[in-house]
Motif scaffolding. Structure first.
Motif, short mmCIF file in Angstrom:
data_model
loop_
_atom_site.label_atom_id
_atom_site.label_comp_id
_atom_site.label_asym_id
_atom_site.label_seq_id
_atom_site.Cartn_x
_atom_site.Cartn_y
_atom_site.Cartn_z
N LYS A 123 48.63 -4.62 -3.03
CA LYS A 123 49.69 -5.48 -2.48
C LYS A 123 49.41 -5.83 -1.02
O LYS A 123 49.58 -6.98 -0.60
CB LYS A 123 51.05 -4.79 -2.60
CG LYS A 123 51.62 -4.77 -4.00
CD LYS A 123 53.03 -4.18 -4.00
CE LYS A 123 53.67 -4.24 -5.37
NZ LYS A 123 55.06 -3.70 -5.35
N GLN A 124 48.97 -4.85 -0.27
CA GLN A 124 48.68 -5.08 1.15
C GLN A 124 47.56 -6.10 1.31
O GLN A 124 47.64 -7.00 2.16
CB GLN A 124 48.31 -3.77 1.84
CG GLN A 124 49.49 -2.84 2.05
CD GLN A 124 49.09 -1.52 2.69
OE1 GLN A 124 47.91 -1.12 2.66
NE2 GLN A 124 50.05 -0.81 3.26
N GLN A 127 48.78 -9.60 0.53
CA GLN A 127 49.62 -10.13 1.60
C GLN A 127 48.78 -10.56 2.81
O GLN A 127 49.05 -11.59 3.43
CB GLN A 127 50.65 -9.07 2.01
CG GLN A 127 51.70 -8.84 0.93
CD GLN A 127 52.60 -7.65 1.20
OE1 GLN A 127 52.63 -7.13 2.32
NE2 GLN A 127 53.32 -7.21 0.19
N ASP A 156 60.38 -8.92 -7.11
CA ASP A 156 59.75 -8.35 -5.92
C ASP A 156 58.78 -9.29 -5.22
O ASP A 156 58.80 -9.41 -3.99
CB ASP A 156 59.06 -7.02 -6.25
CG ASP A 156 58.17 -7.08 -7.50
OD1 ASP A 156 58.04 -8.17 -8.10
OD2 ASP A 156 57.63 -6.02 -7.88
N GLU A 159 60.63 -12.01 -3.33
CA GLU A 159 61.23 -11.49 -2.10
C GLU A 159 60.19 -11.32 -1.01
O GLU A 159 60.43 -11.65 0.16
CB GLU A 159 61.92 -10.16 -2.39
CG GLU A 159 63.16 -10.30 -3.27
CD GLU A 159 63.75 -8.97 -3.69
OE1 GLU A 159 63.00 -7.95 -3.64
OE2 GLU A 159 64.94 -8.92 -4.06
N ASP A 160 59.00 -10.83 -1.38
CA ASP A 160 57.95 -10.63 -0.38
C ASP A 160 57.41 -11.98 0.13
O ASP A 160 57.10 -12.11 1.33
CB ASP A 160 56.81 -9.79 -0.96
CG ASP A 160 57.19 -8.32 -1.11
OD1 ASP A 160 58.27 -7.94 -0.60
OD2 ASP A 160 56.42 -7.56 -1.73
N GLU A 163 59.85 -13.29 2.60
CA GLU A 163 59.76 -12.55 3.86
C GLU A 163 58.55 -13.00 4.68
O GLU A 163 58.62 -13.11 5.91
CB GLU A 163 59.67 -11.05 3.58
CG GLU A 163 59.66 -10.19 4.84
CD GLU A 163 59.64 -8.70 4.53
OE1 GLU A 163 59.50 -7.91 5.49
OE2 GLU A 163 59.78 -8.32 3.34
#
Length: 312
Positions: A123-124, A127, A156, A159-160, A163
């Motif tokens: 995930k990191q 992103q 999820d 939402e990310d 953000e």
């Protein structure tokens, strides 16, 4: 003129049929934007611009599923994804072609993470690579094409993405000269030297490709000034989300796509999709909004022209 804003006619799944597929679309008065998912398919999308001189464009970028190695085994996709490191300079070189109109598809894909040994790390990395491509979109003044697929039965990833996008968009509000000069912020992108400065005359233009979220999530993206890419899924959606979104989101915030060769609309469900089928997406939107096909065509094409800065 209808525009399929998200196609993959350069994909190997078309084998020797890609030219016939393109000719059917162009012969029907449909423009096509072919979208890359890694450096090879991005280069192939750009190469197709030499063959098709009018009403064909390209988007280049690194899909989140290609940021780590894994097996994709779904109804319409069967392949092993190789891990690719995002190379900004390689993509920036491709972006010099004036008919490259976007960066992507990039974003977040959490759908296939179950069973992976390092979910947090994946995930990191997704992103970080997503933020790098936002930077590239701003630097090159291209539209950002966002892939967003949450975990099963979750929101999820949406939402990310919200953000991550919000600071880029909110920082575009008019500022004084002194604020403009100091408005360069460091981004946590894995590279301490990476910075961005958002010019007021170059706002971030973005769309959420293949949107399948709720009306609540859709409104949040629209409030940020984004567009929603709708495709054949809306013709067979069983959740009810698609109908709610179409009926309640302004047509001014919707663009049409196929995501071919995947997600063929009814009446071609289960068969190979192609850009010519984008008209079935337009027809479903017209039905739900109780307006004419011409109105859907005119407005969504205008939206695509504005988002991608197309010369029609």
């Amino acid at each position: 003129m209808l525009i399929d804003t998200h196609a993959h006619v350069q994909f190997s799944g078309y084998k020797n049929e890609s030219d016939a597929v393109m000719q059917r679309a162009l012969g029907s008065g449909i423009g096509v934007i072919n979208v890359g998912t890694q450096i090879d398919t991005s280069r192939e999308a750009v190469s197709m611009l030499e063959i098709y001189q009018q009403n064909v464009w390209a988007v280049i970028g690194l899909h989140p599923e290609h940021t780590y190695q894994h097996l994709v085994d779904e109804e319409e996709s069967h392949f092993r994804s190789r891990e690719e490191q995002f190379d900004p300079e390689a993509y920036k070189q491709l972006a010099q072609n004036p008919r490259v109109v976007g960066i992507g598809e990039c974003g977040l894909d959490y759908f296939r993470l179950s069973g992976q040994p390092d979910i947090v790390g994946i995930k990191q990395k997704q992103q970080i690579v997503f933020k790098q491509q936002i930077d590239l979109a701003l630097e090159t003044d291209k539209a950002l094409v966002v892939h967003c697929r949450p975990s099963p039965e979750a929101v999820d990833a949406y939402e990310d993405v919200l953000e991550i996008l919000t600071p880029f968009v909110s920082s575009q509000k008019p500022r004084s000269d002194s604020e403009e000069l100091s408005g360069i912020q460091t981004i946590d992108s894995g590279s301490p030297s990476m910075t961005r400065g958002v010019r007021n005359d170059r706002p971030l233009r973005f769309e959420i490709h293949c949107f399948t979220g709720t009306l609540e999530i859709a409104k949040k993206f629209v409030d940020l000034g984004g567009y929603l890419g709708l495709n054949g899924i809306i013709t067979f959606d069983k959740t009810g989300n698609a109908e709610l979104v179409v009926k309640n989101i302004p047509l001014e915030n919707i663009i049409l796509e196929t995501d071919c060769p995947y997600l063929a609309p009814l009446p071609f469900r289960g068969k190979q999709n192609e850009p010519a089928y984008v008209k079935y997406v337009a027809e479903k939107i017209a039905e739900w909004k109780n307006i004419s096909i011409d109105e859907v065509e005119n407005q969504t094409t205008s939206n695509a022209e504005k988002l991608f800065k197309l010369n029609l």
